[in-house]
Design an enzyme around this catalytic site. Structure first.
Site, PDB file in Angstrom:
ATOM      1  N   HIS A 310       1.136  -4.781  -0.751  1.00  0.00           N
ATOM      2  CA  HIS A 310       2.403  -3.942  -0.746  1.00  0.00           C
ATOM      3  C   HIS A 310       3.233  -4.655  -1.740  1.00  0.00           C
ATOM      4  CE1 HIS A 310       6.063  -2.335   1.183  1.00  0.00           C
ATOM      5  NE2 HIS A 310       5.148  -1.284   1.555  1.00  0.00           N
ATOM      6  N   ASP A 367      -1.228   1.412   6.234  1.00  0.00           N
ATOM      7  CA  ASP A 367      -2.177   2.613   6.036  1.00  0.00           C
ATOM      8  C   ASP A 367      -3.681   1.915   6.538  1.00  0.00           C
ATOM      9  OD1 ASP A 367      -0.580   4.571   4.926  1.00  0.00           O
ATOM     10  OD2 ASP A 367      -0.405   3.183   3.124  1.00  0.00           O
TER      11      ASP A 367
HETATM   12  C1  LIG Z   1       0.376  -1.285  -2.904  1.00  0.00           C
HETATM   13  C2  LIG Z   1       0.155  -1.885  -4.239  1.00  0.00           C
HETATM   14  C3  LIG Z   1       0.271  -0.482  -5.040  1.00  0.00           C
HETATM   15  C4  LIG Z   1       1.409  -2.796  -4.707  1.00  0.00           C
HETATM   16  O1  LIG Z   1       1.073  -2.764  -6.115  1.00  0.00           O
HETATM   17  P1  LIG Z   1       2.043  -4.053  -6.902  1.00  0.00           P
HETATM   18  O2  LIG Z   1       2.901  -4.709  -6.158  1.00  0.00           O
HETATM   19  O3  LIG Z   1       2.227  -3.189  -8.048  1.00  0.00           O
HETATM   20  O4  LIG Z   1       1.140  -5.386  -7.044  1.00  0.00           O
HETATM   21  P2  LIG Z   1      -0.143  -5.429  -8.264  1.00  0.00           P
HETATM   22  O5  LIG Z   1      -0.830  -4.236  -8.470  1.00  0.00           O
HETATM   23  O6  LIG Z   1       0.820  -5.972  -9.352  1.00  0.00           O
HETATM   24  O7  LIG Z   1      -1.027  -6.309  -7.727  1.00  0.00           O
HETATM   25  C5  LIG Z   1      -0.962  -7.820  -7.683  1.00  0.00           C
HETATM   26  C6  LIG Z   1      -2.187  -8.435  -7.620  1.00  0.00           C
HETATM   27  O8  LIG Z   1      -3.102  -8.176  -6.733  1.00  0.00           O
HETATM   28  C7  LIG Z   1      -4.242  -7.553  -6.895  1.00  0.00           C
HETATM   29  N1  LIG Z   1      -3.888  -6.471  -5.711  1.00  0.00           N
HETATM   30  C8  LIG Z   1      -3.270  -5.709  -5.223  1.00  0.00           C
HETATM   31  N2  LIG Z   1      -3.364  -4.647  -4.409  1.00  0.00           N
HETATM   32  C9  LIG Z   1      -4.894  -5.090  -4.190  1.00  0.00           C
HETATM   33  C10 LIG Z   1      -5.919  -4.424  -3.354  1.00  0.00           C
HETATM   34  N3  LIG Z   1      -5.590  -3.420  -2.506  1.00  0.00           N
HETATM   35  N4  LIG Z   1      -7.051  -4.856  -3.641  1.00  0.00           N
HETATM   36  C11 LIG Z   1      -7.524  -5.787  -4.650  1.00  0.00           C
HETATM   37  N5  LIG Z   1      -6.692  -6.344  -5.462  1.00  0.00           N
HETATM   38  C12 LIG Z   1      -5.116  -6.041  -5.202  1.00  0.00           C
HETATM   39  C13 LIG Z   1      -3.789  -6.840  -8.216  1.00  0.00           C
HETATM   40  O9  LIG Z   1      -5.118  -6.624  -8.834  1.00  0.00           O
HETATM   41  C14 LIG Z   1      -3.189  -7.922  -8.867  1.00  0.00           C
HETATM   42  O10 LIG Z   1      -4.113  -8.899  -9.426  1.00  0.00           O
HETATM   43  P3  LIG Z   1      -3.869  -9.922 -10.435  1.00  0.00           P
HETATM   44  O11 LIG Z   1      -2.467 -10.700 -10.189  1.00  0.00           O
HETATM   45  O12 LIG Z   1      -4.877 -10.683 -10.687  1.00  0.00           O
HETATM   46  O13 LIG Z   1      -3.459  -8.923 -11.774  1.00  0.00           O
HETATM   47  C15 LIG Z   1      -1.376  -2.481  -4.282  1.00  0.00           C
HETATM   48  O14 LIG Z   1      -1.375  -3.483  -3.491  1.00  0.00           O
HETATM   49  C16 LIG Z   1      -2.489  -1.424  -3.888  1.00  0.00           C
HETATM   50  O15 LIG Z   1      -2.897  -0.683  -4.891  1.00  0.00           O
HETATM   51  N6  LIG Z   1      -2.905  -1.405  -2.853  1.00  0.00           N
HETATM   52  C17 LIG Z   1      -3.806  -0.658  -2.351  1.00  0.00           C
HETATM   53  C18 LIG Z   1      -3.300   0.995  -1.917  1.00  0.00           C
HETATM   54  C19 LIG Z   1      -2.522   0.758  -0.876  1.00  0.00           C
HETATM   55  O16 LIG Z   1      -2.904   0.382   0.306  1.00  0.00           O
HETATM   56  N7  LIG Z   1      -1.302   1.485  -0.808  1.00  0.00           N
HETATM   57  C20 LIG Z   1      -0.575   1.574   0.373  1.00  0.00           C
HETATM   58  C21 LIG Z   1       0.664   0.725   0.163  1.00  0.00           C
HETATM   59  S1  LIG Z   1       1.576   1.026   1.838  1.00  0.00           S
END
Ligand SMILES: CC(C)(COP(=O)(O)OP(=O)(O)OC[C@H]1O[C@@H](n2cnc3c(N)ncnc32)[C@H](O)[C@@H]1OP(=O)(O)O)[C@@H](O)C(=O)NCCC(=O)NCCS
Length: 433
Positions: A310, A367
């Site tokens: 998140h 979710d």
């Molecule tokens: C929610 C989300 C978009 C937040 O994204 P964010 O704050 O931009 O975080 P980032 O994308 O920068 O992720 C940080 C790190 O964790 C990793 N990461 C984040 N979510 C991940 C996941 N669900 N699975 C695997 N790796 C994940 C990223 O690859 C990144 O790794 P790095 O530091 O080695 O590059 C992201 O966690 C995600 O895509 N989750 C899955 C989708 C989801 O469940 N969304 C509903 C949210 S309520």
């Protein structure tokens, strides 16, 4: 604005020139550097992709502490609201900044009843979508179209806001249920004023001329809880989309329609659908968790574990905790055995003990378990994000209203750092190689 800076400032030195930037603090201790005059005073903007470090507004609606896993609507703990309130009470709270008394709740309920039907001409729209059209695209189109049928709102957006809010909150569930009925080729079921908000929705979804739907109180209670948990979440992607469109003077229906489109994406509200698809894939793969964990960690693979991580929470999502507890209860009441629940529990266990996820603070979010409850309630997977939208609607409206009433609001218009070609000499078509 309840900002408090106590005269404290941050110092910024650029090429030996010193600038003072006011510090501001929210009532719960959120800290920010006020850069509203930065560009004017220094010639510099800030570079912040995805707005990870930027507060786009001040707000009185929702407080969340991502480190401690705290979520409150209008000051009330999400745990209390989810356990003790009706969804429409929470909708009222978000819209009016107070919990309704009995009278207020009754008149809100009456308004919702009065606006449950949609204009009959709109019903023809459903016929023109292909049979397997996405319910999210239908929802966004239909909500946008409401503007044409109920244009009063545009004359004085804030004066008619109560009426428009009730209209939207009531009609969206009718639109959602109708789109489902159309997609499966069943006759539409009209709303009934004798049923509760959630009961009415379930009846419109599942009643048929040959098999009356029995509205079970446990099912209504589960849906009520899920909608409350979704009702607001401060400046997330879809809420920011609602505010962004509204900031240009866009009408409420257009702004909400934009929010629905933003919610649709798999990184946001679409994640609940993606979770079920992922759990099904793991199931088909003979519960080969390792394969999916490896894919999620592989930087060359775009796959992510849906339902984990998140932007704001660095610990358990408090909504996820409530849903996980509710999951056991509702599945046993409905006598549903879902193998995906075991897979979800095992996957969570693995993730919580894996260094990759632990070191990045990746915990289950709302979710992760919500889809399993929706499945148990009989809601098809492609309607999950629509369910999220039904829940989030009061929050979107409250945020839109707050933005329009806030004298500080300016049109949302971020800057950029241009990295394209410098000025180039134009080449006519004949001269281009
Ligand atoms: C929610 C989300 C978009 C937040 O994204 P964010 O704050 O931009 O975080 P980032 O994308 O920068 O992720 C940080 C790190 O964790 C990793 N990461 C984040 N979510 C991940 C996941 N669900 N699975 C695997 N790796 C994940 C990223 O690859 C990144 O790794 P790095 O530091 O080695 O590059 C992201 O966690 C995600 O895509 N989750 C899955 C989708 C989801 O469940 N969304 C509903 C949210 S309520």
């Amino acid at each position: 604005m309840s900002e408090n800076n106590n005269g404290r400032t941050a110092e910024l030195i650029i090429d030996g020139n010193r600038f003072e930037l006011p510090l501001i603090e929210g009532v719960e201790g959120d800290k920010a550097i006020d850069i509203r005059d930065l560009l004017r005073d220094t010639g510099y903007t800030v570079f912040d992709t995805g707005y990870k470090n930027s507060a786009s507004c001040s707000s009185t609606i929702t407080f969340l502490d991502g480190k401690k896993g705290i979520l409150r609507y209008r000051g009330y703990a999400i745990e209390d609201l989810a356990e003790k309130c009706l969804f429409i009470e929470v909708a009222y709270l978000l819209l009016h900044n107070k919990l309704p008394n009995r009278e207020e709740l009754e008149s809100f309920r009456t308004l919702l009843e009065q606006h449950a039907l949609i204009h009959e001409d709109m019903i023809h729209f459903f016929d023109k979508f292909p049979p397997n059209a996405s319910p999210m695209s239908i929802l966004s189109v239909m909500v946008n179209s409401l503007h044409n049928f109920y244009p009063e709102m545009s004359a004085d957006p804030l004066e008619n806001i109560d009426m428009t809010a009730s209209r939207l909150i009531s009609k969206i569930r009718t639109i959602a249920a109708f789109s489902y009925k159309k997609s499966i080729g069943q006759p539409l079921v009209y709303p009934r004023n004798d049923l509760s908000y959630c009961g009415n929705f379930l009846n419109m979804m599942f009643n048929t001329p040959v098999r009356p739907y029995i509205v079970l109180p446990e099912v209504v209670a589960a849906l009520n809880k899920l909608l409350i948990l979704h009702a607001d979440h401060e400046q997330n992607c879809s809420t920011s989309a609602v505010r962004l469109v509204g900031s240009s003077g866009g009408n409420l229906y257009a702004s909400i329609s934009a929010g629905i489109n933003a919610l649709w994406g798999p990184l946001h509200g679409g994640a609940n659908e993606a979770v079920i698809q992922m759990l099904e894939a793991i199931h088909k793969d003979n519960n080969d968790y390792k394969k999916y964990i490896a894919k999620a960690k592989d930087k060359n693979d775009p796959f992510r574990l849906s339902g984990f991580g998140h932007r704001v929470y660095r610990t358990f999502d408090p909504r996820g905790k409530i849903i996980k507890d509710a999951c056991d209860g509702i599945l046993s009441v409905l006598n549903v055995q879902d193998p995906l629940l075991d897979i979800a529990r095992n996957l969570e266990e693995i993730v919580l003990n894996d260094d990759y996820f632990v070191s990045r603070n990746l915990y289950p979010n709302i979710d992760f378990y919500s889809g399993i409850i929706y499945r148990a309630l009989g809601i098809p997977t492609n309607m999950f994000t629509v369910m999220f939208a039904l829940g989030r609607l009061p929050g979107w409206i409250a945020q839109w209203r707050e933005m329009r009433e806030d004298k500080e609001t300016k049109i949302y218009r971020p800057r950029q750092i241009y990295i394209g070609f410098p000025a180039r000499k134009f080449v006519s078509l004949a001269e281009r190689s």
